[in-house]
Design an enzyme around this catalytic site. Structure first.
Site, PDB file in Angstrom:
ATOM      1  N   ASN A   1      12.413 -18.332  -5.061  1.00 24.79           N
ATOM      2  CA  ASN A   1      13.135 -18.069  -3.815  1.00 24.79           C
ATOM      3  C   ASN A   1      14.177 -19.170  -3.665  1.00 24.79           C
ATOM      4  O   ASN A   1      13.842 -20.298  -3.303  1.00 24.79           O
ATOM      5  CB  ASN A   1      12.144 -18.086  -2.639  1.00 24.79           C
ATOM      6  CG  ASN A   1      12.850 -17.976  -1.294  1.00 24.79           C
ATOM      7  OD1 ASN A   1      14.037 -17.621  -1.229  1.00 24.79           O
ATOM      8  ND2 ASN A   1      12.131 -18.273  -0.225  1.00 24.79           N
ATOM      9  N   TRP A   2      15.412 -18.813  -3.977  1.00 20.61           N
ATOM     10  CA  TRP A   2      16.462 -19.848  -3.937  1.00 20.61           C
ATOM     11  C   TRP A   2      16.842 -20.224  -2.506  1.00 20.61           C
ATOM     12  O   TRP A   2      17.552 -21.209  -2.289  1.00 20.61           O
ATOM     13  CB  TRP A   2      17.717 -19.337  -4.649  1.00 20.61           C
ATOM     14  CG  TRP A   2      17.624 -19.267  -6.142  1.00 20.61           C
ATOM     15  CD1 TRP A   2      16.505 -19.397  -6.925  1.00 20.61           C
ATOM     16  CD2 TRP A   2      18.717 -19.043  -7.057  1.00 20.61           C
ATOM     17  NE1 TRP A   2      16.828 -19.274  -8.254  1.00 20.61           N
ATOM     18  CE2 TRP A   2      18.188 -19.051  -8.361  1.00 20.61           C
ATOM     19  CE3 TRP A   2      20.086 -18.826  -6.893  1.00 20.61           C
ATOM     20  CZ2 TRP A   2      18.989 -18.861  -9.490  1.00 20.61           C
ATOM     21  CZ3 TRP A   2      20.867 -18.636  -8.019  1.00 20.61           C
ATOM     22  CH2 TRP A   2      20.320 -18.655  -9.309  1.00 20.61           C
ATOM     23  N   LYS A   3      16.420 -19.443  -1.536  1.00 12.38           N
ATOM     24  CA  LYS A   3      16.824 -19.654  -0.127  1.00 12.38           C
ATOM     25  C   LYS A   3      18.350 -19.726  -0.046  1.00 12.38           C
ATOM     26  O   LYS A   3      19.030 -19.101  -0.858  1.00 12.38           O
ATOM     27  CB  LYS A   3      16.151 -20.903   0.453  1.00 12.38           C
ATOM     28  CG  LYS A   3      14.646 -20.924   0.203  1.00 12.38           C
ATOM     29  CD  LYS A   3      13.951 -21.907   1.080  1.00 12.38           C
ATOM     30  CE  LYS A   3      12.507 -22.048   0.632  1.00 12.38           C
ATOM     31  NZ  LYS A   3      11.675 -22.626   1.658  1.00 12.38           N
TER      32      LYS A   3
ATOM     33  N   HIS B   1       9.300 -13.634   5.070  1.00 17.31           N
ATOM     34  CA  HIS B   1       9.149 -15.077   4.795  1.00 17.31           C
ATOM     35  C   HIS B   1       8.985 -15.809   6.130  1.00 17.31           C
ATOM     36  O   HIS B   1       9.581 -15.424   7.138  1.00 17.31           O
ATOM     37  CB  HIS B   1      10.373 -15.587   4.038  1.00 17.31           C
ATOM     38  CG  HIS B   1      10.191 -16.966   3.498  1.00 17.31           C
ATOM     39  ND1 HIS B   1      10.327 -18.090   4.283  1.00 17.31           N
ATOM     40  CD2 HIS B   1       9.845 -17.409   2.265  1.00 17.31           C
ATOM     41  CE1 HIS B   1      10.075 -19.163   3.539  1.00 17.31           C
ATOM     42  NE2 HIS B   1       9.787 -18.780   2.315  1.00 17.31           N
TER      43      HIS B   1
ATOM     44  N   GLU C   1      10.269 -18.352   7.237  1.00 18.44           N
ATOM     45  CA  GLU C   1      11.553 -18.783   7.832  1.00 18.44           C
ATOM     46  C   GLU C   1      12.228 -17.626   8.560  1.00 18.44           C
ATOM     47  O   GLU C   1      12.917 -17.830   9.560  1.00 18.44           O
ATOM     48  CB  GLU C   1      12.454 -19.393   6.736  1.00 18.44           C
ATOM     49  CG  GLU C   1      11.923 -20.752   6.301  1.00 18.44           C
ATOM     50  CD  GLU C   1      12.255 -21.164   4.874  1.00 18.44           C
ATOM     51  OE1 GLU C   1      13.158 -20.576   4.257  1.00 18.44           O
ATOM     52  OE2 GLU C   1      11.575 -22.084   4.372  1.00 18.44           O
TER      53      GLU C   1
ATOM     54  N   GLU D   1       1.585 -17.766   1.856  1.00 18.80           N
ATOM     55  CA  GLU D   1       2.337 -19.012   1.957  1.00 18.80           C
ATOM     56  C   GLU D   1       1.949 -19.738   3.247  1.00 18.80           C
ATOM     57  O   GLU D   1       2.488 -19.429   4.325  1.00 18.80           O
ATOM     58  CB  GLU D   1       3.841 -18.728   2.002  1.00 18.80           C
ATOM     59  CG  GLU D   1       4.372 -18.041   0.758  1.00 18.80           C
ATOM     60  CD  GLU D   1       5.852 -18.367   0.552  1.00 18.80           C
ATOM     61  OE1 GLU D   1       6.178 -18.901  -0.502  1.00 18.80           O
ATOM     62  OE2 GLU D   1       6.652 -18.121   1.463  1.00 18.80           O
TER      63      GLU D   1
ATOM     64  N   GLY E   1       7.900 -26.353   1.504  1.00 17.98           N
ATOM     65  CA  GLY E   1       8.951 -27.368   1.491  1.00 17.98           C
ATOM     66  C   GLY E   1       8.492 -28.732   1.980  1.00 17.98           C
ATOM     67  O   GLY E   1       9.316 -29.603   2.233  1.00 17.98           O
TER      68      GLY E   1
ATOM     69  N   SER F   1       5.095 -25.445  -1.921  1.00 17.14           N
ATOM     70  CA  SER F   1       5.168 -26.658  -2.743  1.00 17.14           C
ATOM     71  C   SER F   1       4.473 -26.509  -4.085  1.00 17.14           C
ATOM     72  O   SER F   1       3.832 -27.456  -4.565  1.00 17.14           O
ATOM     73  CB  SER F   1       4.631 -27.859  -1.960  1.00 17.14           C
ATOM     74  OG  SER F   1       5.432 -28.074  -0.797  1.00 17.14           O
TER      75      SER F   1
ATOM     76  N   GLY G   1       9.846 -22.128  -4.088  1.00 20.13           N
ATOM     77  CA  GLY G   1      11.092 -22.471  -3.404  1.00 20.13           C
ATOM     78  C   GLY G   1      11.827 -23.576  -4.148  1.00 20.13           C
ATOM     79  O   GLY G   1      12.538 -23.337  -5.118  1.00 20.13           O
ATOM     80  N   GLY G   2      11.620 -24.817  -3.700  1.00 20.32           N
ATOM     81  CA  GLY G   2      12.361 -25.963  -4.252  1.00 20.32           C
ATOM     82  C   GLY G   2      12.356 -26.042  -5.769  1.00 20.32           C
ATOM     83  O   GLY G   2      13.401 -26.281  -6.389  1.00 20.32           O
TER      84      GLY G   2
HETATM   85  C1  PEP Z   1       9.126 -20.728  -0.187  1.00 21.34           C
HETATM   86  O1  PEP Z   1      10.098 -20.974   0.494  1.00 21.34           O
HETATM   87  O2  PEP Z   1       8.767 -19.555  -0.341  1.00 21.34           O
HETATM   88  C2  PEP Z   1       8.411 -21.850  -0.791  1.00 21.34           C
HETATM   89  C3  PEP Z   1       7.232 -21.661  -1.269  1.00 21.34           C
HETATM   90  O3  PEP Z   1       9.083 -23.070  -0.797  1.00 21.34           O
HETATM   91  P1  PEP Z   1       8.589 -24.435  -1.514  1.00 21.34           P
HETATM   92  O4  PEP Z   1       8.106 -24.060  -2.897  1.00 21.34           O
HETATM   93  O5  PEP Z   1       9.802 -25.287  -1.557  1.00 21.34           O
HETATM   94  O6  PEP Z   1       7.488 -24.971  -0.678  1.00 21.34           O
END
Ligand code: PEP
Length: 249
Positions: free
Chosen positions: A9-11, A94, A96, A165, A171, A210, A231-232
């Site tokens: 997920n590049w956001k 998600h 967010e 999640e 994050g 994470s 994500g990251g």
């Molecule tokens: C996400 O945004 O779906 C996610 C899991 O982010 P991160 O891996 O950065 O926690």
């Protein structure tokens, strides 16, 4: 047998230049892995992503879509538009989107139905906040988030992917322990089984929050963790591919 799915997920990150390098590196490294890989990119970069990944083993997708077919919905992107760019997946619900854009679980259910109607595979996200976990209501929250989706697309459950999640792990660098995550994944699978026992065996349940190369092996070894929503770490090809590597038997 559920094939491991590693979804990035590049956001709201990237630009034409950095995307080109990232896509090229993911494409080049993907052959070595048995996991299915997908990158979910910002909508304006779908054409670039399609051109970069076409005829590779890496799929691509979007991070949200409209619950509506077409019309006066300024700023929204329709499922058929995602199909125009050969998306296979779309992330829905998600945290967010839920927290910053007021998306309810009923909205997520409608979007899930719309995604399936367009032949997209929805990755439906659920997860509790820290306050909800500390109050002991994780299972209740996750079940309440998922139930509208299960009811809305009951006859198509085997075509969805679910991502657990925990909001407090997204994050933040804090990861659920493999045991904590497995407990919730098992619960989600039980909920699926109550709705459709055949689907419960095939639906992939991803962990997100994470996930990194150094914690992925233990998370992905859990019986009900069928992949990751990343994500990251999806913004660095080496990390993303190392997570895919961690899922190899
Ligand atoms: C996400 O945004 O779906 C996610 C899991 O982010 P991160 O891996 O950065 O926690």
């Amino acid at each position: 047998m559920r094939r491991t799915l590693i979804a990035g997920n590049w956001k709201m990150n990237g630009d034409l230049v950095t995307n080109a390098a990232l896509l090229q590196a993911v494409r080049a490294g993907a052959q070595a892995h048995s996991a299915e890989l997908v990158v979910c990119v910002p909508a304006p970069y779908l054409a670039q992503t399609q051109a970069a990944l076409e005829s590779s083993s890496v799929a691509w997708g979007a991070q949200d879509m409209s619950a509506h077919e077409a019309g006066a919905y300024t700023g929204e992107v329709a499922g058929r538009m995602l199909k125009d760019f050969a998306c296979r997946y779309v992330i829905l619900g998600h945290s967010e989107r839920r927290s910053m854009h007021g998306e309810s679980s009923a909205d997520v259910a409608k979007k899930t139905k719309q995604a399936l109607a367009h032949g997209l595979t929805p990755i439906v996200c659920v997860g509790e906040t820290l306050a909800e976990r500390e109050a002991g209501s994780t299972s209740h929250v996750v079940q309440e988030q998922l139930q509208p989706v299960l009811s809305e697309v009951l006859d198509q459950l085997k075509h969805i992917v679910i991502a657990y999640e925990p909001v407090w792990a997204i994050g933040t660098g804090k990861t659920a322990t493999p045991e904590m995550a497995q407990e919730v994944h098992a619960l989600i699978r039980q909920q699926l089984a109550a709705a459709d026992s055949a689907a419960a065996n095939v639906v992939r349940i991803l962990y997100g929050g994470s996930m990194k190369p150094d914690n992925a092996v233990d998370l992905l070894a859990m019986p009900d963790i069928d992949g990751g929503l990343i994500g990251g770490a999806a913004l660095k090809a080496a990390d993303f591919l190392a997570i895919a590597q961690a899922s190899q038997p």
